[in-house]
Motif scaffolding. Structure first.
Motif, mmCIF file in Angstrom:
data_model
loop_
_atom_site.group_PDB
_atom_site.id
_atom_site.type_symbol
_atom_site.label_atom_id
_atom_site.label_comp_id
_atom_site.label_asym_id
_atom_site.label_seq_id
_atom_site.Cartn_x
_atom_site.Cartn_y
_atom_site.Cartn_z
ATOM 1 N N SER A 37 -11.668 17.505 57.978
ATOM 2 C CA SER A 37 -12.475 17.125 59.379
ATOM 3 C C SER A 37 -13.689 17.814 59.865
ATOM 4 O O SER A 37 -14.013 18.702 58.992
ATOM 5 N N GLN A 42 -9.034 16.360 68.739
ATOM 6 C CA GLN A 42 -8.473 16.493 67.314
ATOM 7 C C GLN A 42 -7.872 15.284 66.847
ATOM 8 O O GLN A 42 -7.130 14.668 67.768
ATOM 9 N N ASN A 88 -12.070 13.380 62.911
ATOM 10 C CA ASN A 88 -12.351 12.500 61.561
ATOM 11 C C ASN A 88 -13.661 11.540 61.958
ATOM 12 O O ASN A 88 -13.889 11.783 62.867
#
Length: 241
Positions: free
Chosen positions: A173, A183, A186
């Protein structure tokens, strides 16, 4: 004649005091810089975690040593030159301050005219560095983490600067600031968040605070011009003594 001598003496005393303050300030900065370089841990113990982030961001110890050394030289030349009525030292003081003044003006012109060029050069240098070192080099990683969190930015240009970096390979990531701390950070989320790069954000901050930045710059320039004028006044008056 006595009035002229009184004026000369007053300006001379002001020159000595002003440059003595610069000399002492330079000595203090140099001392702190050397202290941080030699024994950074004790400095952090005394001044706490706040100083840790400041030190990480600017690599401040070397900066302090350079600035402190320059101020020491300027302060010594101005103070001792005025006190000893030394034409040589006064001319050296004038020359050093003039060189610094010209360098500052040149830097300002380059910054204003060649902003695009600066971005291109930074991209060419910094982007490969992020791809190779971010997540592997602790110092560089910490500097960028603090910068991105403080400025609310991501990379130099955007999240793509971290593609293929050791951090991305290890975590799969991007750094949290690239997704506004959401979170998992990506490609999809980072693209959706569109967090600006640090270069554009810092430029925007400078433009927003242009008045303050300009005021500080003008104040420094005025001090430099005044100190050059005073040193040249003392230099010329020594011919008449």
């Amino acid at each position: 004649l006595s009035a002229k001598m009184g004026c000369f003496t007053f300006i001379k005393v002001m020159m000595i005091l002003f440059n003595l303050a610069i000399f002492l300030g330079g000595g203090t900065l140099l001392g702190v810089g050397i202290w941080v370089t030699v024994d950074g841990d004790s400095f952090l113990d005394i001044f706490g975690t706040l100083s840790s982030s400041v030190l990480q961001v600017t690599n401040v110890s070397y900066f302090l040593i350079v600035i402190g050394s320059i101020l020491l030289v300027i302060g010594f030349l101005g103070c001792y030159g005025a006190q000893k009525d030394s034409k040589c030292l006064l001319m050296m003081f004038f020359s050093v301050v003039l060189i610094i003044f010209i360098a500052e003006v040149a830097a300002a012109v380059v910054a204003l005219v060649y902003t695009g060029l600066a971005e291109t050069l930074l991209t060419a240098v910094v982007t490969p560095l992020l791809k190779e070192k971010y997540g592997q080099d602790d110092s560089l990683t910490q500097i960028w983490n603090v910068t991105m969190n403080k400025v609310h930015c991501c990379g130099l240009n955007n999240y793509t600067d971290f593609q293929g970096s050791p951090w991305y390979i290890k975590h799969g990531s991007y750094p949290a600031p690239c997704c506004k701390d959401q979170q998992p950070c990506n490609d999809t989320l980072a693209a959706k968040m569109e967090v600006s790069g640090c270069f554009s954000q810092i430029l925007e901050e400078i433009r927003t605070n242009a008045g303050v930045v300009g005021g500080v710059a003008a104040g420094i320039a005025a001090l430099e011009i005044a100190s050059m004028a005073v040193s040249m006044y003392l230099y010329c008056k020594l011919d008449e003594k």
